[in-house]
Design a protein around this motif. Structure first.
Motif, PDB file in Angstrom:
ATOM      1  N   VAL A   1       0.806  -1.222   0.000  1.00 40.47           N
ATOM      2  CA  VAL A   1       0.000   0.000   0.000  1.00 40.47           C
ATOM      3  C   VAL A   1       0.838   1.271   0.000  1.00 40.47           C
ATOM      4  O   VAL A   1       0.607   2.185  -0.801  1.00 40.47           O
ATOM      5  CB  VAL A   1      -0.960  -0.007   1.211  1.00 40.47           C
ATOM      6  CG1 VAL A   1      -1.775   1.268   1.241  1.00 40.47           C
ATOM      7  CG2 VAL A   1      -1.877  -1.229   1.150  1.00 40.47           C
ATOM      8  N   SER A   2       1.827   1.357   0.891  1.00 44.00           N
ATOM      9  CA  SER A   2       2.629   2.578   0.971  1.00 44.00           C
ATOM     10  C   SER A   2       3.368   2.844  -0.332  1.00 44.00           C
ATOM     11  O   SER A   2       3.397   3.972  -0.829  1.00 44.00           O
ATOM     12  CB  SER A   2       3.625   2.488   2.137  1.00 44.00           C
ATOM     13  OG  SER A   2       2.950   2.458   3.369  1.00 44.00           O
ATOM     14  N   ALA A   3       3.995   1.812  -0.876  1.00 45.14           N
ATOM     15  CA  ALA A   3       4.737   1.975  -2.127  1.00 45.14           C
ATOM     16  C   ALA A   3       3.818   2.446  -3.245  1.00 45.14           C
ATOM     17  O   ALA A   3       4.156   3.367  -4.002  1.00 45.14           O
ATOM     18  CB  ALA A   3       5.418   0.663  -2.513  1.00 45.14           C
ATOM     19  N   GLY A   4       2.657   1.822  -3.354  1.00 44.78           N
ATOM     20  CA  GLY A   4       1.731   2.199  -4.406  1.00 44.78           C
ATOM     21  C   GLY A   4       1.243   3.627  -4.285  1.00 44.78           C
ATOM     22  O   GLY A   4       1.186   4.364  -5.276  1.00 44.78           O
ATOM     23  N   GLN A   5       0.905   4.038  -3.057  1.00 45.22           N
ATOM     24  CA  GLN A   5       0.391   5.389  -2.898  1.00 45.22           C
ATOM     25  C   GLN A   5       1.481   6.431  -3.073  1.00 45.22           C
ATOM     26  O   GLN A   5       1.248   7.483  -3.682  1.00 45.22           O
ATOM     27  CB  GLN A   5      -0.277   5.554  -1.526  1.00 45.22           C
ATOM     28  CG  GLN A   5      -1.028   6.874  -1.416  1.00 45.22           C
ATOM     29  CD  GLN A   5      -1.885   6.961  -0.173  1.00 45.22           C
ATOM     30  OE1 GLN A   5      -1.656   7.809   0.676  1.00 45.22           O
ATOM     31  NE2 GLN A   5      -2.874   6.097  -0.061  1.00 45.22           N
ATOM     32  N   ILE A   6       2.681   6.151  -2.582  1.00 45.35           N
ATOM     33  CA  ILE A   6       3.777   7.102  -2.757  1.00 45.35           C
ATOM     34  C   ILE A   6       4.121   7.254  -4.238  1.00 45.35           C
ATOM     35  O   ILE A   6       4.330   8.368  -4.731  1.00 45.35           O
ATOM     36  CB  ILE A   6       5.009   6.664  -1.933  1.00 45.35           C
ATOM     37  CG1 ILE A   6       4.734   6.878  -0.442  1.00 45.35           C
ATOM     38  CG2 ILE A   6       6.252   7.441  -2.364  1.00 45.35           C
ATOM     39  CD1 ILE A   6       5.803   6.324   0.470  1.00 45.35           C
ATOM     40  N   ALA A   7       4.162   6.142  -4.962  1.00 45.27           N
ATOM     41  CA  ALA A   7       4.427   6.225  -6.403  1.00 45.27           C
ATOM     42  C   ALA A   7       3.341   7.025  -7.104  1.00 45.27           C
ATOM     43  O   ALA A   7       3.621   7.832  -8.001  1.00 45.27           O
ATOM     44  CB  ALA A   7       4.513   4.809  -6.985  1.00 45.27           C
ATOM     45  N   GLU A   8       2.099   6.823  -6.694  1.00 43.74           N
ATOM     46  CA  GLU A   8       0.988   7.570  -7.282  1.00 43.74           C
ATOM     47  C   GLU A   8       1.102   9.060  -6.993  1.00 43.74           C
ATOM     48  O   GLU A   8       0.864   9.905  -7.877  1.00 43.74           O
ATOM     49  CB  GLU A   8      -0.331   7.027  -6.725  1.00 43.74           C
ATOM     50  CG  GLU A   8      -1.570   7.715  -7.296  1.00 43.74           C
ATOM     51  CD  GLU A   8      -2.856   7.188  -6.677  1.00 43.74           C
ATOM     52  OE1 GLU A   8      -3.939   7.626  -7.111  1.00 43.74           O
ATOM     53  OE2 GLU A   8      -2.789   6.338  -5.764  1.00 43.74           O
ATOM     54  N   LEU A   9       1.482   9.403  -5.765  1.00 43.88           N
ATOM     55  CA  LEU A   9       1.640  10.814  -5.403  1.00 43.88           C
ATOM     56  C   LEU A   9       2.775  11.460  -6.196  1.00 43.88           C
ATOM     57  O   LEU A   9       2.651  12.600  -6.661  1.00 43.88           O
ATOM     58  CB  LEU A   9       1.904  10.946  -3.898  1.00 43.88           C
ATOM     59  CG  LEU A   9       0.732  10.633  -2.975  1.00 43.88           C
ATOM     60  CD1 LEU A   9       1.200  10.555  -1.528  1.00 43.88           C
ATOM     61  CD2 LEU A   9      -0.360  11.698  -3.120  1.00 43.88           C
ATOM     62  N   LEU A  10       3.880  10.735  -6.322  1.00 43.92           N
ATOM     63  CA  LEU A  10       5.020  11.269  -7.073  1.00 43.92           C
ATOM     64  C   LEU A  10       4.657  11.478  -8.534  1.00 43.92           C
ATOM     65  O   LEU A  10       4.935  12.531  -9.118  1.00 43.92           O
ATOM     66  CB  LEU A  10       6.210  10.315  -6.952  1.00 43.92           C
ATOM     67  CG  LEU A  10       6.881  10.220  -5.572  1.00 43.92           C
ATOM     68  CD1 LEU A  10       7.835   9.039  -5.530  1.00 43.92           C
ATOM     69  CD2 LEU A  10       7.610  11.509  -5.231  1.00 43.92           C
ATOM     70  N   HIS A  11       4.037  10.486  -9.129  1.00 41.77           N
ATOM     71  CA  HIS A  11       3.665  10.586 -10.550  1.00 41.77           C
ATOM     72  C   HIS A  11       2.600  11.658 -10.762  1.00 41.77           C
ATOM     73  O   HIS A  11       2.690  12.470 -11.693  1.00 41.77           O
ATOM     74  CB  HIS A  11       3.163   9.232 -11.045  1.00 41.77           C
ATOM     75  CG  HIS A  11       2.689   9.250 -12.462  1.00 41.77           C
ATOM     76  ND1 HIS A  11       3.547   9.355 -13.534  1.00 41.77           N
ATOM     77  CD2 HIS A  11       1.428   9.202 -12.980  1.00 41.77           C
ATOM     78  CE1 HIS A  11       2.851   9.359 -14.654  1.00 41.77           C
ATOM     79  NE2 HIS A  11       1.561   9.268 -14.355  1.00 41.77           N
ATOM     80  N   GLY A  12       1.592  11.663  -9.893  1.00 44.55           N
ATOM     81  CA  GLY A  12       0.497  12.610 -10.049  1.00 44.55           C
ATOM     82  C   GLY A  12       0.897  14.052  -9.842  1.00 44.55           C
ATOM     83  O   GLY A  12       0.217  14.971 -10.332  1.00 44.55           O
TER      84      GLY A  12
END
Length: 234
Positions: A206-217
């Motif tokens: 979960v953390s990895a996915g959300q952090i990657a999403e925040l960085l990309h977004g």
């Protein structure tokens, strides 16, 4: 003989224990090293007081903290509340509820059950040991900012200090010679500090996915890549 219970930590678990003791009419005190309740839901823009994380960055980097600025929950609210204390109806059901609602929930819970008078904030527990002569637990604490220590004796100790403040870092071959920054997610706060950088997020949960999403977004990074051992998140 000493009596009462010392609860260490005023986060979700500590408050639940405190409420049970309050309902049973048992004497207790809650010792919390931060200036207010909330545990991991108590966000700080800087977290040096929690101790640094060895992440290969320059001195002064923000220390470990399990909560980042734009964290959104990944569970429905009715799976996160205490059984007999629901969230307000105004709180979004799911998905991606902003973190602030959960701190407000815990504050309301503590006020409803009159737990705040039993909490000693900005109090750091430095040692817990069994005192055979006193047949009690000796709990030593001091002000979170430092100063003289005091020791009190209790019949019981409930340790509710959480497990998120000490990150587990793998040993990566070539890490010592890597010219960039290697950090744990506990050091992540927001995408702002990665402007113009290429970032590799290692992990598939979960953390990895959300952090990657925040960085990309954010649109700030030169590139965002996610590396996982398995093709789907766990």
């Amino acid at each position: 003989m000493a009596g009462g219970t010392c609860v260490i930590g005023a986060g979700t678990s500590g408050l639940a224990v405190a409420r049970a003791l309050q309902d049973a009419g048992e004497p207790f005190v809650v010792l919390e090293r931060r200036p207010e309740l909330g545990g991991l839901w108590n966000y700080e823009s800087t977290a040096g007081e929690r101790g640094p994380v060895a992440d290969g960055a320059a001195p002064g980097v923000v220390g470990a903290r399990p909560l980042y600025r734009d964290l959104l929950t990944n569970l429905p609210k009715d799976t996160m509340n205490f059984a007999d204390f629901p969230f307000d109806e105004a709180v979004p059901e799911f998905p991606k509820t902003p973190r602030r609602f959960f701190l407000e929930y815990l504050q309301r819970f503590a006020a409803e059950h009159q737990l705040l008078p039993r909490c000693e904030f900005s109090t750091l527990v430095t040692r817990v040991a069994w005192d055979a002569a006193a047949s009690a637990w000796a709990v030593t604490s001091c002000a979170a900012s430092g100063g003289d220590e005091r020791t009190r004796h209790f019949a019981h100790v409930a340790v509710a200090n959480g497990h998120h403040a000490q990150p587990i870092m793998p040993e990566l071959a070539g890490e010592d010679s890597f010219p960039g920054r290697v950090m744990h997610s506990c050091s992540f706060d927001s995408a702002d500090e990665f402007s113009g950088q290429r970032v590799l997020v290692v992990g598939g949960s979960v953390s990895a996915g959300q952090i990657a999403e925040l960085l990309h977004g954010s649109g700030l990074c030169a590139g965002v890549h996610l590396s996982t051992r398995k093709p789907t998140a766990e």
